[in-house]
Write a protein that holds these residues in place. Structure first.
Motif, PDB file in Angstrom:
ATOM      1  N   LEU A 151     -13.025   2.474   5.464  1.00  0.00           N
ATOM      2  CA  LEU A 151     -12.113   2.659   4.481  1.00  0.00           C
ATOM      3  C   LEU A 151     -10.785   2.840   4.586  1.00  0.00           C
ATOM      4  O   LEU A 151     -10.007   2.585   3.554  1.00  0.00           O
ATOM      5  CB  LEU A 151     -12.752   4.287   4.319  1.00  0.00           C
ATOM      6  CG  LEU A 151     -13.708   4.876   4.380  1.00  0.00           C
ATOM      7  CD1 LEU A 151     -13.909   6.352   3.980  1.00  0.00           C
ATOM      8  CD2 LEU A 151     -14.829   4.042   2.964  1.00  0.00           C
ATOM      9  N   GLY A 152     -10.470   2.387   6.387  1.00  0.00           N
ATOM     10  CA  GLY A 152      -9.047   2.155   6.001  1.00  0.00           C
ATOM     11  C   GLY A 152      -8.562   2.698   7.279  1.00  0.00           C
ATOM     12  O   GLY A 152      -9.713   2.473   8.396  1.00  0.00           O
ATOM     13  N   GLU A 153      -7.181   3.611   7.388  1.00  0.00           N
ATOM     14  CA  GLU A 153      -7.076   3.835   8.428  1.00  0.00           C
ATOM     15  C   GLU A 153      -7.582   5.203   9.149  1.00  0.00           C
ATOM     16  O   GLU A 153      -7.646   6.202   8.205  1.00  0.00           O
ATOM     17  CB  GLU A 153      -5.401   4.226   9.050  1.00  0.00           C
ATOM     18  CG  GLU A 153      -4.965   2.075   8.975  1.00  0.00           C
ATOM     19  CD  GLU A 153      -5.471   2.202   9.940  1.00  0.00           C
ATOM     20  OE1 GLU A 153      -5.219   2.017  10.964  1.00  0.00           O
ATOM     21  OE2 GLU A 153      -5.057   0.440   9.763  1.00  0.00           O
ATOM     22  N   THR A 154      -7.708   5.712  10.931  1.00  0.00           N
ATOM     23  CA  THR A 154      -8.495   6.621  10.755  1.00  0.00           C
ATOM     24  C   THR A 154      -6.887   7.458  12.136  1.00  0.00           C
ATOM     25  O   THR A 154      -6.524   6.993  12.619  1.00  0.00           O
ATOM     26  CB  THR A 154      -9.916   6.772  11.697  1.00  0.00           C
ATOM     27  OG1 THR A 154      -9.452   5.927  13.103  1.00  0.00           O
ATOM     28  CG2 THR A 154     -10.153   5.909  10.884  1.00  0.00           C
ATOM     29  N   VAL A 155      -7.140   8.941  12.200  1.00  0.00           N
ATOM     30  CA  VAL A 155      -6.309   9.416  12.763  1.00  0.00           C
ATOM     31  C   VAL A 155      -7.055  10.503  13.543  1.00  0.00           C
ATOM     32  O   VAL A 155      -7.712  11.469  12.589  1.00  0.00           O
ATOM     33  CB  VAL A 155      -4.819   9.519  13.162  1.00  0.00           C
ATOM     34  CG1 VAL A 155      -4.665  10.434  11.495  1.00  0.00           C
ATOM     35  CG2 VAL A 155      -4.256  10.409  13.375  1.00  0.00           C
ATOM     36  N   GLU A 156      -6.895  11.386  14.967  1.00  0.00           N
ATOM     37  CA  GLU A 156      -8.146  12.277  15.737  1.00  0.00           C
ATOM     38  C   GLU A 156      -6.414  13.085  15.461  1.00  0.00           C
ATOM     39  O   GLU A 156      -5.858  13.278  15.592  1.00  0.00           O
ATOM     40  CB  GLU A 156      -8.207  12.266  16.611  1.00  0.00           C
ATOM     41  CG  GLU A 156      -9.326  13.383  16.562  1.00  0.00           C
ATOM     42  CD  GLU A 156      -9.564  12.884  18.049  1.00  0.00           C
ATOM     43  OE1 GLU A 156     -10.810  14.173  19.210  1.00  0.00           O
ATOM     44  OE2 GLU A 156     -10.185  11.764  18.378  1.00  0.00           O
ATOM     45  N   ILE A 157      -6.965  14.456  14.796  1.00  0.00           N
ATOM     46  CA  ILE A 157      -6.244  15.994  15.035  1.00  0.00           C
ATOM     47  C   ILE A 157      -6.832  16.940  15.126  1.00  0.00           C
ATOM     48  O   ILE A 157      -8.252  17.064  15.075  1.00  0.00           O
ATOM     49  CB  ILE A 157      -5.577  16.121  13.462  1.00  0.00           C
ATOM     50  CG1 ILE A 157      -6.671  16.308  12.487  1.00  0.00           C
ATOM     51  CG2 ILE A 157      -4.728  14.767  13.116  1.00  0.00           C
ATOM     52  CD1 ILE A 157      -5.787  17.121  11.363  1.00  0.00           C
ATOM     53  N   SER A 158      -6.361  18.066  15.786  1.00  0.00           N
ATOM     54  CA  SER A 158      -6.741  19.169  15.835  1.00  0.00           C
ATOM     55  C   SER A 158      -7.015  19.782  14.042  1.00  0.00           C
ATOM     56  O   SER A 158      -6.115  19.394  13.415  1.00  0.00           O
ATOM     57  CB  SER A 158      -5.882  20.220  16.648  1.00  0.00           C
ATOM     58  OG  SER A 158      -4.743  20.490  16.070  1.00  0.00           O
ATOM     59  N   GLU A 159      -8.201  20.979  13.970  1.00  0.00           N
ATOM     60  CA  GLU A 159      -8.102  21.763  13.234  1.00  0.00           C
ATOM     61  C   GLU A 159      -6.710  22.492  12.695  1.00  0.00           C
ATOM     62  O   GLU A 159      -7.094  22.548  11.241  1.00  0.00           O
ATOM     63  CB  GLU A 159      -9.876  22.721  13.302  1.00  0.00           C
ATOM     64  CG  GLU A 159      -9.777  22.554  11.799  1.00  0.00           C
ATOM     65  CD  GLU A 159     -11.473  23.820  11.988  1.00  0.00           C
ATOM     66  OE1 GLU A 159     -11.861  23.920  11.081  1.00  0.00           O
ATOM     67  OE2 GLU A 159     -11.473  24.610  12.593  1.00  0.00           O
ATOM     68  N   ASP A 160      -6.185  22.500  13.304  1.00  0.00           N
ATOM     69  CA  ASP A 160      -5.306  23.832  13.186  1.00  0.00           C
ATOM     70  C   ASP A 160      -4.241  22.956  12.023  1.00  0.00           C
ATOM     71  O   ASP A 160      -3.586  23.205  10.850  1.00  0.00           O
ATOM     72  CB  ASP A 160      -4.299  24.563  14.116  1.00  0.00           C
ATOM     73  CG  ASP A 160      -4.114  23.810  14.284  1.00  0.00           C
ATOM     74  OD1 ASP A 160      -4.119  22.899  15.116  1.00  0.00           O
ATOM     75  OD2 ASP A 160      -2.819  24.369  15.605  1.00  0.00           O
ATOM     76  N   LYS A 161      -3.972  22.007  12.074  1.00  0.00           N
ATOM     77  CA  LYS A 161      -3.457  20.959  11.433  1.00  0.00           C
ATOM     78  C   LYS A 161      -4.384  19.967  10.212  1.00  0.00           C
ATOM     79  O   LYS A 161      -3.780  19.565   9.039  1.00  0.00           O
ATOM     80  CB  LYS A 161      -2.724  19.756  11.993  1.00  0.00           C
ATOM     81  CG  LYS A 161      -2.296  19.359  13.408  1.00  0.00           C
ATOM     82  CD  LYS A 161      -1.265  20.848  12.999  1.00  0.00           C
ATOM     83  CE  LYS A 161      -0.099  20.621  14.540  1.00  0.00           C
ATOM     84  NZ  LYS A 161      -1.109  21.896  15.677  1.00  0.00           N
ATOM     85  N   MET A 162      -5.287  20.775   9.144  1.00  0.00           N
ATOM     86  CA  MET A 162      -6.060  19.471   8.483  1.00  0.00           C
ATOM     87  C   MET A 162      -5.372  19.970   7.573  1.00  0.00           C
ATOM     88  O   MET A 162      -5.034  19.477   6.609  1.00  0.00           O
ATOM     89  CB  MET A 162      -7.795  20.130   8.911  1.00  0.00           C
ATOM     90  CG  MET A 162      -8.281  19.215   7.593  1.00  0.00           C
ATOM     91  SD  MET A 162      -8.547  17.684   7.872  1.00  0.00           S
ATOM     92  CE  MET A 162      -9.305  17.463   9.268  1.00  0.00           C
ATOM     93  N   ASP A 163      -4.892  21.964   6.787  1.00  0.00           N
ATOM     94  CA  ASP A 163      -4.480  21.864   5.886  1.00  0.00           C
ATOM     95  C   ASP A 163      -2.674  20.915   5.674  1.00  0.00           C
ATOM     96  O   ASP A 163      -2.550  20.647   4.581  1.00  0.00           O
ATOM     97  CB  ASP A 163      -3.381  23.340   5.653  1.00  0.00           C
ATOM     98  CG  ASP A 163      -5.296  24.171   5.663  1.00  0.00           C
ATOM     99  OD1 ASP A 163      -6.086  24.056   4.544  1.00  0.00           O
ATOM    100  OD2 ASP A 163      -5.204  25.274   6.035  1.00  0.00           O
ATOM    101  N   ALA A 164      -2.698  20.449   6.512  1.00  0.00           N
ATOM    102  CA  ALA A 164      -0.842  20.014   6.512  1.00  0.00           C
ATOM    103  C   ALA A 164      -1.275  18.659   5.874  1.00  0.00           C
ATOM    104  O   ALA A 164      -0.716  18.503   4.919  1.00  0.00           O
ATOM    105  CB  ALA A 164      -0.270  19.837   8.113  1.00  0.00           C
TER     106      ALA A 164
END
Length: 267
Positions: A153-166
């Motif tokens: 679908l495009g680009e991806t980046v892995e993050i921690s869950e606490d950053k998901m709202d941001a």
């Protein structure tokens, strides 16, 4: 791997389209569920003709190894209640804004393989940005596969869950803010005498080109801005007007408000 997609709105269609276009999973191994399929006026687009589409969520998840929940956060609890007994050993991927892993654990157990993804609407044209969080139980080869799915679908980046709202406030809601900006640029062009079609093309390509400059030049946006703004010129005059009207502050507040709304949806 057999895939079930629950929800066939814009994002469900974007995900399916990307998977089929990039041949990540064969159409024969995919089943899509959406209640609107039972509507007598429902018509399946030709590009999805080889994919089975049903109205029953349980039918969709029965043989699936991977389940993508492409539904709104307001209805996800209802869907989870419906499929919980048939999905405990499967990989659960949710694109619902604000809905945290802890909720999925209530339905599928603490050891469940949970993935949260925040894609955005440019996924519809394979130019999306997807931020991905994996629970600790998701194995490396499973992560690689999910990266392929959303990489389609495009680009991806892995993050921690606490950053998901941001992320939800920034790249999830961000396209709408960009569309508003493009519309405003085009309106200004019309105000100064351009026809609507030309103004819109100029505005959209300008935003697209500016984004490519940020991504490919390795220069800070402030540096790129200064390259355009010559002393006492037209650009610095326009920038002064934006600053006088709190342009940057307003954008920051918009992203902050969207992120806070994402937090509310998870409570």
């Amino acid at each position: 791997m057999n895939l079930a997609i629950i929800g066939f709105g814009n994002m469900g269609k974007a995900i399916l389209s990307g998977i089929l276009e990039k041949d990540v999973i064969k159409a024969e191994k995919i089943i899509v569920a959406d209640k609107k399929v039972s509507d007598p006026n429902f018509e399946l687009e030709a590009r999805f003709s080889k994919t089975k589409v049903v109205a029953d969520n349980l039918q969709a998840v029965a043989k699936a190894d991977l389940i993508i929940l492409a539904v709104k956060p307001q209805i996800i609890r209802k869907v989870l209640e419906e499929i919980k007994n048939d999905s405990k050993d499967k990989i659960i991927v949710s694109v619902a804004a604000g809905i945290k892993k802890s909720l999925f654990s209530q339905y599928f157990g603490e050891k469940a393989k949970i993935v949260r993804v925040m894609p955005n609407t440019p996924a519809l044209v394979a130019s999306g940005m997807s931020a991905i969080y994996y629970s600790k139980t998701v194995k490396p080869h499973e992560k690689d596969f999910i990266e392929k799915v959303f990489g389609a679908l495009g680009e991806t980046v892995e993050i921690s869950e606490d950053k998901m709202d941001a992320v939800t406030g920034l790249s999830g809601s961000g396209p709408a803010f960009v569309y508003l900006f493009i519309e405003a640029l085009a309106d200004a062009g019309v105000l100064k005498g351009l026809d609507r079609k030309t103004a819109l093309k100029l505005a959209a390509q300008t935003v697209k080109g500016g984004a490519e400059m940020v991504l490919k030049s390795a220069k800070h946006p402030a540096e790129l801005k200064d390259m355009v703004a010559s002393p006492a010129g037209t650009t610095i005059t326009g920038l002064a007007e934006l600053e006088a009207n709190s342009f940057r502050s307003t954008v920051i507040k918009a992203v902050k408000a969207a992120a806070e709304r994402s937090e509310e949806l998870g409570n």
